[in-house]
Write a protein that holds these residues in place. Structure first.
Motif, PDB file in Angstrom:
ATOM      1  N   SER A  39      28.037  34.572  30.165  1.00  0.00           N
ATOM      2  CA  SER A  39      26.932  34.587  31.528  1.00  0.00           C
ATOM      3  C   SER A  39      27.708  36.360  31.933  1.00  0.00           C
ATOM      4  CB  SER A  39      26.721  34.500  32.627  1.00  0.00           C
ATOM      5  OG  SER A  39      28.194  33.384  32.991  1.00  0.00           O
ATOM      6  N   LEU A  40      29.722  36.186  31.896  1.00  0.00           N
ATOM      7  CA  LEU A  40      29.713  37.193  32.358  1.00  0.00           C
ATOM      8  C   LEU A  40      29.936  38.221  31.457  1.00  0.00           C
ATOM      9  CD1 LEU A  40      33.134  35.968  33.413  1.00  0.00           C
ATOM     10  CD2 LEU A  40      31.042  37.160  35.212  1.00  0.00           C
ATOM     11  N   SER A  41      29.864  37.703  30.013  1.00  0.00           N
ATOM     12  CA  SER A  41      29.733  38.722  28.752  1.00  0.00           C
ATOM     13  C   SER A  41      28.477  39.422  28.823  1.00  0.00           C
ATOM     14  CB  SER A  41      30.028  38.509  27.393  1.00  0.00           C
ATOM     15  OG  SER A  41      31.237  37.403  27.738  1.00  0.00           O
ATOM     16  N   ALA A  52      27.041  40.661  31.360  1.00  0.00           N
ATOM     17  CA  ALA A  52      27.112  41.610  32.722  1.00  0.00           C
ATOM     18  C   ALA A  52      27.866  42.847  32.005  1.00  0.00           C
ATOM     19  CB  ALA A  52      27.135  41.399  34.056  1.00  0.00           C
ATOM     20  N   ALA A  53      29.012  42.841  31.463  1.00  0.00           N
ATOM     21  CA  ALA A  53      30.261  42.855  31.273  1.00  0.00           C
ATOM     22  C   ALA A  53      29.879  44.808  30.595  1.00  0.00           C
ATOM     23  CB  ALA A  53      31.710  42.609  30.721  1.00  0.00           C
ATOM     24  N   ALA A  73      29.315  40.598  38.097  1.00  0.00           N
ATOM     25  CA  ALA A  73      29.830  40.183  36.761  1.00  0.00           C
ATOM     26  C   ALA A  73      30.957  39.732  37.995  1.00  0.00           C
ATOM     27  CB  ALA A  73      30.970  41.571  35.846  1.00  0.00           C
ATOM     28  N   LEU A 104      28.749  36.898  39.320  1.00  0.00           N
ATOM     29  CA  LEU A 104      29.037  35.950  38.287  1.00  0.00           C
ATOM     30  C   LEU A 104      29.936  34.695  38.114  1.00  0.00           C
ATOM     31  CD1 LEU A 104      27.274  38.072  35.433  1.00  0.00           C
ATOM     32  CD2 LEU A 104      26.623  35.301  36.348  1.00  0.00           C
ATOM     33  N   GLY A 133      24.337  37.769  40.626  1.00  0.00           N
ATOM     34  CA  GLY A 133      25.341  37.416  40.123  1.00  0.00           C
ATOM     35  C   GLY A 133      25.131  35.330  40.114  1.00  0.00           C
TER      36      GLY A 133
END
Length: 516
Positions: A190-192, A194-195, A356, A359, A414
């Protein structure tokens, strides 16, 4: 005297009285005070019998997850720059995203089967090699055809690498380590997403669009070198072609490809156009053929019993919905920020950083909460928060400030997504036996990839009914309608999560379900 001869029995030597008294004093000195008769004795804690394994395999699997998911969104911020550099038309640009999702999402089930039948180490390294090589070629592309082909090859590498990586987690770790690994898997995924927008904007602004692909090359090369040393070697029974269910794989990939083709072109050509309807019809025929093949072959690519495993099906269904919402939200907000509010690519990427971080907070809360609460409560709460965030973002317009108009919705979105991603990752893989971990992970990640494509296609199509997304005036109304639809979809998936996901707490390392 021989070492194996018995020792002669002798009378013990007499102990002096002084030594006996001294020993008694030492014994009283070191003796613990006795508890009163009515005092409650603490219960003996059972020893932790779960073997603790090195985190090196986990780290490699998470690196693979970062690379695969990052490339879903990293292109979004760079699309205008790539289009100008390569003279791409407006119909070419969507294929830079769709080609990757097509081959990665369509090939995941076959990749899962390969990870089940062949040594996982070999499959993981092969996927990483294809992905890294395709990333290198993407940066050297000189036209639309070359770049789309390289992106499709990246997707094929991802289709091999993702199931093998998740399967390595399932077969290498157990108990609390496995639960923590699955939580990290969901968090990193999930973070990837947004990042990726932040990284794409930064690299495009500072070094050019080519670097968004080339940055994968040194990471992939290091992962290959490390993987050759730390990944466990396995012995696998030689597998014949019949065990891979190639007819099923061909119809599944082609059917999903036709579906992606229809959805990807719906914005430009319309849902009722001959092109879209014909592609949808072809997709329906091919996917029906896939379902029929799976009931007739001896070793189906996706065993029909898979649909009876409620945890896997419910987790994958919610995964499809939440990934679609996340990627579509990033897509719509990127347009709003750059087309309406005048953000640069880098500024738009930085604007997603609070989401992010939220998240990360959401995934941490979920990993703790799932030790005490049922997955459906955590996931439903997260979906409800996502629906509320979509309502807030639907009110943004040309006069909105970042702090007052966008930031509250980004933070809430997030936080909600973080709660859901961890819940569905742990739920979906609960009780899957090691020999079927590859197929199950392929099924789960197919939902992830298909959800991303469906979310962008459906919500952008809905948004386009209210205005032109390339025009500053029309984009305000379009984005507002898109997020209104996103709120409805989030509410619908909240109902699915509450109705179908487990209503009881899942014990770490619990198992028992079988997939034959």
């Amino acid at each position: 005297m021989s070492l194996i001869e018995p020792v002669p029995t002798t009378q013990p030597a007499a102990i002096p009285p002084q030594a006996t008294a001294r020993a008694h004093r030492l014994q009283r000195l070191h003796r613990r005070p006795e508890a009163p008769p009515d005092a409650q004795q603490p219960e003996a804690q059972p020893p932790d019998t779960e073997p603790h394994r090195s985190w090196a395999v986990m780290a490699l699997a998470l690196v693979a997850q970062v690379l695969v998911v990052l490339d879903i969104s990293v292109v979004n911020a760079a699309l205008p720059t790539i289009g100008r550099s390569l003279n791409l038309s407006s119909t070419d640009l969507p294929w830079l995203v769709t080609a990757y999702l097509l081959t990665s999402g369509g090939g995941l089930l076959l990749g899962g089967r390969i990870a089940d039948l062949l040594p996982r180490r070999r499959v993981f390294l092969a996927g990483m090699t294809v992905f890294t090589t395709a990333s290198l070629l993407s940066g050297f592309a000189g036209g639309a055809g070359e770049l789309v082909a390289a992106r499709a090859a990246q997707g094929l590498g991802a289709a091999l690498m993702t199931p093998a990586a998740l399967s390595l987690i399932m077969t290498t770790y157990s108990g609390k380590q496995r639960a923590k690994g699955l939580a990290l898997w969901g968090a990193v995924g999930s973070l990837s997403v947004a990042a990726g927008v932040l990284l794409g904007g930064a690299l495009t602004t500072w070094a050019g669009w080519q670097l968004i692909f080339w940055v994968n090359v040194p990471i992939g090369a290091v992962a290959l070198i490390v993987g050759m040393h730390v990944l466990p070697r396995e012995t696998a029974t030689p597998a014949g072609l019949s065990q891979f269910d190639l007819p099923g794989a061909a119809t599944a990939i082609a059917g999903l490809g036709a579906l992606m083709y229809a959805i990807g072109g719906s914005t430009a050509h319309g849902w009722l156009s001959v092109r879209t309807l014909l592609a949808l019809a072809v997709s329906a025929v091919l996917l029906s053929a896939f379902a029929r093949i799976e009931t007739r072959v001896a070793r189906p690519l996706l065993p029909p019993q898979t649909w009876k495993i409620q945890t896997l099906v419910s987790g994958t269904t919610v995964m499809l919905g939440i990934t679609g919402l996340l990627v579509a939200a990033v897509y719509l907000l990127s347009i709003l920020m750059q087309t309406v509010l005048g953000f640069s690519a880098l500024q738009a990427g930085l604007a997603f950083l609070p989401m992010a971080l939220a998240l990360g907070v959401g995934t941490h809360i979920a990993s703790k909460a799932l030790g005490h609460l049922a997955p459906r409560l955590v996931a439903t709460t997260g979906m409800a928060l996502a629906a509320g965030a979509a309502v807030l973002l639907a009110t943004a317009d040309a006069t909105s400030s970042y702090a007052g108009g966008l930031l509250p919705g980004l933070l809430l979105l997030g936080l909600g997504l973080g709660l859901v991603f961890v819940s569905v990752s742990i739920t979906a893989m609960h009780g899957i036996p090691p020999q079927h971990a590859g197929t199950a992970s392929g099924f789960l990640m197919t939902g992830h990839e298909v959800g991303a494509a469906l979310g962008v296609a459906v919500l952008s199509a809905v948004a386009s009914t209210a205005g032109d997304l390339t025009d500053a005036v029309g984009a305000v109304q379009a984005v507002s309608r898109g997020f209104a639809a996103a709120a409805i979809l989030a509410g619908a998936f909240a109902v699915v999560a509450f109705w179908r996901m487990p209503a009881v707490r899942i014990e770490a390392g619990a198992g028992g379900m079988h997939m034959h």
